[in-house]
Design a protein around this motif. Structure first.
Motif, mmCIF file in Angstrom:
data_model
loop_
_atom_site.group_PDB
_atom_site.id
_atom_site.type_symbol
_atom_site.label_atom_id
_atom_site.label_comp_id
_atom_site.label_asym_id
_atom_site.label_seq_id
_atom_site.Cartn_x
_atom_site.Cartn_y
_atom_site.Cartn_z
ATOM 1 N N GLY A 54 0.819 -1.215 0.000
ATOM 2 C CA GLY A 54 0.000 0.000 0.000
ATOM 3 C C GLY A 54 0.847 1.256 0.000
ATOM 4 N N GLU A 55 1.920 1.231 0.777
ATOM 5 C CA GLU A 55 2.812 2.384 0.842
ATOM 6 C C GLU A 55 3.528 2.585 -0.496
ATOM 7 O OE1 GLU A 55 6.844 3.482 3.253
ATOM 8 O OE2 GLU A 55 5.233 2.505 4.376
ATOM 9 N N ILE A 56 3.931 1.511 -1.110
ATOM 10 C CA ILE A 56 4.621 1.607 -2.402
ATOM 11 C C ILE A 56 3.663 2.092 -3.475
ATOM 12 C CG2 ILE A 56 5.683 0.219 -4.228
ATOM 13 C CD1 ILE A 56 7.040 -1.381 -2.030
ATOM 14 N N SER A 57 2.432 1.616 -3.464
ATOM 15 C CA SER A 57 1.481 2.022 -4.507
ATOM 16 C C SER A 57 1.127 3.508 -4.409
ATOM 17 C CB SER A 57 0.218 1.163 -4.459
ATOM 18 O OG SER A 57 -0.516 1.424 -3.296
ATOM 19 N N ARG A 58 1.254 4.109 -3.229
ATOM 20 C CA ARG A 58 1.008 5.546 -3.095
ATOM 21 C C ARG A 58 2.106 6.356 -3.782
ATOM 22 N NH1 ARG A 58 -0.980 3.891 1.892
ATOM 23 N NH2 ARG A 58 1.036 4.133 2.922
ATOM 24 N N ASP A 59 3.302 5.794 -3.911
ATOM 25 C CA ASP A 59 4.419 6.500 -4.553
ATOM 26 C C ASP A 59 4.422 6.366 -6.074
ATOM 27 O OD1 ASP A 59 5.362 7.381 -2.122
ATOM 28 O OD2 ASP A 59 6.742 5.696 -1.865
ATOM 29 N N VAL A 60 3.576 5.515 -6.609
ATOM 30 C CA VAL A 60 3.520 5.311 -8.055
ATOM 31 C C VAL A 60 2.794 6.485 -8.704
ATOM 32 C CG1 VAL A 60 2.602 3.825 -9.885
ATOM 33 C CG2 VAL A 60 3.585 2.801 -7.839
ATOM 34 N N GLU A 61 3.309 6.960 -9.818
ATOM 35 C CA GLU A 61 2.687 8.049 -10.577
ATOM 36 C C GLU A 61 1.559 7.467 -11.441
ATOM 37 O OE1 GLU A 61 3.142 11.448 -10.941
ATOM 38 O OE2 GLU A 61 4.314 11.303 -9.115
ATOM 39 N N TRP A 62 0.413 7.186 -10.842
ATOM 40 C CA TRP A 62 -0.684 6.521 -11.536
ATOM 41 C C TRP A 62 -1.206 7.346 -12.705
ATOM 42 C CZ3 TRP A 62 -0.826 1.626 -10.924
ATOM 43 C CH2 TRP A 62 -0.450 1.058 -9.716
ATOM 44 N N THR A 63 -1.334 8.660 -12.526
ATOM 45 C CA THR A 63 -1.849 9.487 -13.624
ATOM 46 C C THR A 63 -0.914 9.436 -14.832
ATOM 47 O OG1 THR A 63 -0.809 11.445 -12.642
ATOM 48 C CG2 THR A 63 -3.126 11.073 -12.132
ATOM 49 N N THR A 64 0.383 9.405 -14.584
ATOM 50 C CA THR A 64 1.352 9.311 -15.678
ATOM 51 C C THR A 64 1.239 7.968 -16.394
ATOM 52 O OG1 THR A 64 2.856 10.746 -14.444
ATOM 53 C CG2 THR A 64 3.801 9.495 -16.252
ATOM 54 N N LEU A 65 1.105 6.900 -15.626
ATOM 55 C CA LEU A 65 0.977 5.568 -16.234
ATOM 56 C C LEU A 65 -0.292 5.458 -17.080
ATOM 57 C CD1 LEU A 65 2.134 3.243 -13.312
ATOM 58 C CD2 LEU A 65 3.364 3.785 -15.421
ATOM 59 N N VAL A 66 -1.389 5.985 -16.587
ATOM 60 C CA VAL A 66 -2.647 5.939 -17.339
ATOM 61 C C VAL A 66 -2.531 6.798 -18.599
ATOM 62 C CG1 VAL A 66 -5.091 6.585 -17.263
ATOM 63 C CG2 VAL A 66 -4.058 5.370 -15.344
ATOM 64 N N PHE A 67 -1.878 7.955 -18.480
ATOM 65 C CA PHE A 67 -1.664 8.832 -19.631
ATOM 66 C C PHE A 67 -0.910 8.086 -20.739
ATOM 67 C CE2 PHE A 67 1.296 11.868 -21.679
ATOM 68 C CZ PHE A 67 0.381 12.701 -22.303
ATOM 69 N N PHE A 68 0.193 7.424 -20.379
ATOM 70 C CA PHE A 68 0.968 6.713 -21.389
ATOM 71 C C PHE A 68 0.251 5.484 -21.926
ATOM 72 C CE2 PHE A 68 4.556 9.043 -19.432
ATOM 73 C CZ PHE A 68 4.876 9.769 -20.560
ATOM 74 N N ALA A 69 -0.498 4.816 -21.094
ATOM 75 C CA ALA A 69 -1.283 3.674 -21.573
ATOM 76 C C ALA A 69 -2.261 4.134 -22.649
ATOM 77 C CB ALA A 69 -2.019 3.007 -20.419
ATOM 78 N N GLY A 70 -2.915 5.260 -22.408
ATOM 79 C CA GLY A 70 -3.849 5.807 -23.396
ATOM 80 C C GLY A 70 -3.156 6.180 -24.695
ATOM 81 N N LEU A 71 -1.967 6.784 -24.601
ATOM 82 C CA LEU A 71 -1.226 7.152 -25.812
ATOM 83 C C LEU A 71 -0.857 5.921 -26.633
ATOM 84 C CD1 LEU A 71 1.135 9.995 -24.601
ATOM 85 C CD2 LEU A 71 -0.694 10.174 -26.255
ATOM 86 N N PHE A 72 -0.376 4.877 -25.965
ATOM 87 C CA PHE A 72 0.023 3.688 -26.705
ATOM 88 C C PHE A 72 -1.178 2.943 -27.281
ATOM 89 C CE2 PHE A 72 4.013 4.339 -24.409
ATOM 90 C CZ PHE A 72 4.879 4.289 -25.482
ATOM 91 N N ILE A 73 -2.312 3.026 -26.635
ATOM 92 C CA ILE A 73 -3.534 2.452 -27.198
ATOM 93 C C ILE A 73 -3.909 3.192 -28.481
ATOM 94 C CG2 ILE A 73 -6.025 2.229 -26.827
ATOM 95 C CD1 ILE A 73 -5.295 1.565 -23.866
ATOM 96 N N MET A 74 -3.768 4.520 -28.452
ATOM 97 C CA MET A 74 -4.060 5.306 -29.664
ATOM 98 C C MET A 74 -3.112 4.941 -30.808
ATOM 99 S SD MET A 74 -5.051 9.079 -28.108
ATOM 100 C CE MET A 74 -3.937 9.820 -29.233
#
Length: 197
Positions: free
Chosen positions: A37-57
């Motif tokens: 849980g502590e590690i997942s709070r440090d993950v840049e989730w918005t950045t990961l979702v942003f790049f996932a969307g770009l690669f899907i496009m």
């Protein structure tokens, strides 16, 4: 047959690599005995979702044939004229990678450039097209906050640290840097591949 066709082995390889990476990460997390849980709070989730969307496009553009049509149009438009093709590619890549992150942009444009190089026939001098893509996409990514992966990550980290940098604040400086550096790439490409080739 009902449903979509079964994926080929070539289509399954990226999925297999993703599964192996996830399993490896989970194994390391379990062995480290850190709090997930502590590690997942440090993950840049918005950045990961942003790049996932770009690669899907990008995948959608390739699968729908847009990239192939773009390749054919580029070959027809350049008609063997290497200098104008390289300058359009340089400045076009700079402009587009300021709007779209440069990683998916280059992933999308690589087949187009490969087709242009193949159509030129002269592998030596036509390398200028690869350099035009690389320089344009790399330097153009400095123009806006969404132009390069590093920009997106740094802005997220800066905001988390309480130092918010707005899109327009970044662009005001980034655009100047981009215009100067891409402008300097023009004589480099001309001297290297045309004047002294």
């Amino acid at each position: 047959m009902l449903g979509p066709p079964a994926p080929t082995s070539q289509q399954r390889q990226p999925a297999l690599a993703a599964v192996v990476a996830l399993l490896g990460g989970l194994l390391l997390l379990a062995l480290s005995r850190l709090d997930a849980g502590e590690i997942s709070r440090d993950v840049e989730w918005t950045t990961l979702v942003f790049f996932a969307g770009l690669f899907i496009m990008v995948g959608a553009l390739v699968n729908t044939g847009v990239v192939e049509q773009l390749s054919r149009a580029a070959i027809d438009a350049t008609d063997g004229r290497l200098l104008p093709a390289s300058m359009v590619l340089l400045w076009g890549s700079a402009a587009l990678s300021a709007i779209v992150d440069n990683i998916p942009y280059v992933a999308t444009m690589s087949p187009v450039v490969a087709d242009l190089v193949h159509a030129q026939g002269d592998a030596g001098q036509s390398r200028v097209l690869w350099w035009a893509l690389a320089l344009g996409a790399d330097l153009g990514g400095n123009a806006t906050a969404v132009g390069a992966s590093a920009n997106v990550v740094v802005l997220g980290l800066a905001e988390r640290a309480g130092q918010r940098i707005s899109f327009w604040q970044f662009t005001r400086y980034g655009l100047v840097v981009t215009l100067v550096t891409v402008g300097l790439a023009v004589p480099y490409l001309w001297l290297r591949y045309f004047a002294f080739a």
